[in-house]
Write a protein that holds these residues in place. Structure first.
Motif, PDB file in Angstrom:
ATOM      1  N   GLY A  13      35.870  58.405  38.355  1.00  0.00           N
ATOM      2  CA  GLY A  13      37.127  57.971  38.139  1.00  0.00           C
ATOM      3  C   GLY A  13      37.749  57.190  39.123  1.00  0.00           C
ATOM      4  O   GLY A  13      38.266  55.851  38.697  1.00  0.00           O
ATOM      5  N   LEU A  14      37.912  57.673  40.367  1.00  0.00           N
ATOM      6  CA  LEU A  14      38.225  56.928  41.211  1.00  0.00           C
ATOM      7  C   LEU A  14      37.570  55.813  41.762  1.00  0.00           C
ATOM      8  O   LEU A  14      38.025  54.626  42.054  1.00  0.00           O
ATOM      9  N   ALA A  15      36.262  55.783  41.775  1.00  0.00           N
ATOM     10  CA  ALA A  15      35.378  54.752  41.972  1.00  0.00           C
ATOM     11  C   ALA A  15      35.523  53.713  41.007  1.00  0.00           C
ATOM     12  O   ALA A  15      35.541  52.494  41.093  1.00  0.00           O
ATOM     13  N   GLY A  16      35.646  54.136  39.706  1.00  0.00           N
ATOM     14  CA  GLY A  16      35.951  53.030  38.608  1.00  0.00           C
ATOM     15  C   GLY A  16      37.224  52.181  38.764  1.00  0.00           C
ATOM     16  O   GLY A  16      37.382  51.248  38.697  1.00  0.00           O
ATOM     17  N   GLY A  17      38.277  53.058  39.654  1.00  0.00           N
ATOM     18  CA  GLY A  17      39.507  52.411  39.808  1.00  0.00           C
ATOM     19  C   GLY A  17      39.313  51.331  40.958  1.00  0.00           C
ATOM     20  O   GLY A  17      39.993  50.253  40.768  1.00  0.00           O
ATOM     21  N   ALA A  18      38.307  51.842  41.965  1.00  0.00           N
ATOM     22  CA  ALA A  18      38.203  51.009  42.947  1.00  0.00           C
ATOM     23  C   ALA A  18      37.449  49.615  42.389  1.00  0.00           C
ATOM     24  O   ALA A  18      37.555  48.574  42.709  1.00  0.00           O
ATOM     25  N   LEU A  19      36.623  49.930  41.476  1.00  0.00           N
ATOM     26  CA  LEU A  19      36.077  48.827  41.051  1.00  0.00           C
ATOM     27  C   LEU A  19      36.835  47.673  40.401  1.00  0.00           C
ATOM     28  O   LEU A  19      36.650  46.560  40.041  1.00  0.00           O
ATOM     29  N   GLY A  20      37.583  48.429  39.435  1.00  0.00           N
ATOM     30  CA  GLY A  20      38.864  47.871  38.605  1.00  0.00           C
ATOM     31  C   GLY A  20      39.643  46.818  39.597  1.00  0.00           C
ATOM     32  O   GLY A  20      40.007  45.889  39.392  1.00  0.00           O
ATOM     33  N   GLY A  21      40.041  47.436  40.658  1.00  0.00           N
ATOM     34  CA  GLY A  21      40.792  46.808  41.851  1.00  0.00           C
ATOM     35  C   GLY A  21      39.959  45.728  42.406  1.00  0.00           C
ATOM     36  O   GLY A  21      40.570  44.715  42.480  1.00  0.00           O
ATOM     37  N   PHE A  22      38.842  45.740  42.652  1.00  0.00           N
ATOM     38  CA  PHE A  22      38.083  44.754  43.293  1.00  0.00           C
ATOM     39  C   PHE A  22      37.887  43.535  42.157  1.00  0.00           C
ATOM     40  O   PHE A  22      38.185  42.415  42.501  1.00  0.00           O
ATOM     41  N   PHE A  23      37.682  44.033  40.874  1.00  0.00           N
ATOM     42  CA  PHE A  23      37.274  42.909  39.676  1.00  0.00           C
ATOM     43  C   PHE A  23      38.536  42.311  39.438  1.00  0.00           C
ATOM     44  O   PHE A  23      38.555  40.927  39.622  1.00  0.00           O
ATOM     45  N   PHE A  24      39.766  42.835  39.172  1.00  0.00           N
ATOM     46  CA  PHE A  24      40.984  41.898  38.674  1.00  0.00           C
ATOM     47  C   PHE A  24      41.789  41.545  40.194  1.00  0.00           C
ATOM     48  O   PHE A  24      42.255  40.595  39.687  1.00  0.00           O
ATOM     49  N   GLY A  25      41.499  42.135  41.131  1.00  0.00           N
ATOM     50  CA  GLY A  25      42.239  41.575  42.351  1.00  0.00           C
ATOM     51  C   GLY A  25      41.454  40.123  42.659  1.00  0.00           C
ATOM     52  O   GLY A  25      42.089  39.207  42.987  1.00  0.00           O
ATOM     53  N   GLY A  26      40.235  40.338  42.473  1.00  0.00           N
ATOM     54  CA  GLY A  26      39.291  39.129  42.741  1.00  0.00           C
ATOM     55  C   GLY A  26      39.505  38.031  41.764  1.00  0.00           C
ATOM     56  O   GLY A  26      39.568  36.924  41.981  1.00  0.00           O
ATOM     57  N   LEU A  27      39.998  38.686  40.473  1.00  0.00           N
ATOM     58  CA  LEU A  27      40.261  37.396  39.267  1.00  0.00           C
ATOM     59  C   LEU A  27      41.719  36.815  39.883  1.00  0.00           C
ATOM     60  O   LEU A  27      41.820  35.780  39.582  1.00  0.00           O
ATOM     61  N   TRP A  28      42.372  37.761  40.132  1.00  0.00           N
ATOM     62  CA  TRP A  28      43.739  37.200  40.626  1.00  0.00           C
ATOM     63  C   TRP A  28      43.735  36.219  41.572  1.00  0.00           C
ATOM     64  O   TRP A  28      44.246  35.160  41.684  1.00  0.00           O
ATOM     65  N   TRP A  29      43.025  36.651  42.882  1.00  0.00           N
ATOM     66  CA  TRP A  29      42.620  35.769  43.790  1.00  0.00           C
ATOM     67  C   TRP A  29      41.978  34.250  43.398  1.00  0.00           C
ATOM     68  O   TRP A  29      42.564  33.297  43.776  1.00  0.00           O
ATOM     69  N   THR A  30      41.017  34.431  42.737  1.00  0.00           N
ATOM     70  CA  THR A  30      40.285  33.199  42.086  1.00  0.00           C
ATOM     71  C   THR A  30      41.124  32.185  41.392  1.00  0.00           C
ATOM     72  O   THR A  30      41.261  31.120  41.524  1.00  0.00           O
ATOM     73  N   VAL A  31      42.099  32.776  40.403  1.00  0.00           N
ATOM     74  CA  VAL A  31      43.202  32.033  39.715  1.00  0.00           C
ATOM     75  C   VAL A  31      43.981  31.321  40.607  1.00  0.00           C
ATOM     76  O   VAL A  31      44.139  30.125  40.564  1.00  0.00           O
ATOM     77  N   ARG A  32      44.465  32.099  41.579  1.00  0.00           N
ATOM     78  CA  ARG A  32      45.274  31.529  42.571  1.00  0.00           C
ATOM     79  C   ARG A  32      44.872  30.355  43.341  1.00  0.00           C
ATOM     80  O   ARG A  32      45.284  29.278  43.544  1.00  0.00           O
ATOM     81  N   GLN A  33      43.537  30.689  43.770  1.00  0.00           N
ATOM     82  CA  GLN A  33      42.841  29.483  44.463  1.00  0.00           C
ATOM     83  C   GLN A  33      42.407  28.386  43.884  1.00  0.00           C
ATOM     84  O   GLN A  33      42.552  27.199  44.058  1.00  0.00           O
ATOM     85  N   ALA A  34      41.972  28.385  42.502  1.00  0.00           N
ATOM     86  CA  ALA A  34      41.781  27.475  41.705  1.00  0.00           C
ATOM     87  C   ALA A  34      42.996  26.428  41.359  1.00  0.00           C
ATOM     88  O   ALA A  34      42.695  25.309  41.023  1.00  0.00           O
TER      89      ALA A  34
END
Length: 115
Positions: A13-34
């Motif tokens: 569960g903690l690893a899934g949270g880390a994967l989610g943080g990576f995925f959605f954090g990366g999405l947020w960063w990408t949208v801001r960069q775009a």
């Protein structure tokens, strides 16, 4: 259920949270960069496509490695990923939406009374 199994589910569960943080954090960063003014429109599409492929690849490989043939671990990982999505959604809301008002769309007048 043994203590060893509970620890494995908690870690999944903690690893899934880390994967989610990576995925959605990366999405947020990408949208801001775009949306940055210095980025050419063609480059924005490449940034988004590259980010999507990287985020999906890492996330799918992570789910595959964490699940390792155990549906219970996979379910715990998915639960952690979903919690991370809820946290990311709450953290990235705009201030006008937090105040209960809808943000005006581009080109829309904001001086008219709201229903």
């Amino acid at each position: 259920m043994q203590m060893h199994d509970m620890a494995a589910l908690l870690l999944a569960g903690l690893a899934g949270g880390a994967l989610g943080g990576f995925f959605f954090g990366g999405l947020w960063w990408t949208v801001r960069q775009a949306m940055s003014p210095g980025l050419a429109p063609g480059r924005a599409a490449l940034w988004q496509l590259g980010s999507l492929l990287l985020r999906m690849g890492v996330t799918l490989l992570g789910f595959h490695a964490i699940g390792a043939g155990h549906w219970e671990r996979l379910a715990a990982c998915l639960a952690g990923f979903t919690v991370a999505r809820c946290v990311a959604t709450r953290m990235t809301r705009t201030t006008s939406r937090q105040a209960g008002r809808r943000a005006p769309a581009p080109g829309e007048s904001s001086h008219a009374p709201q229903p």
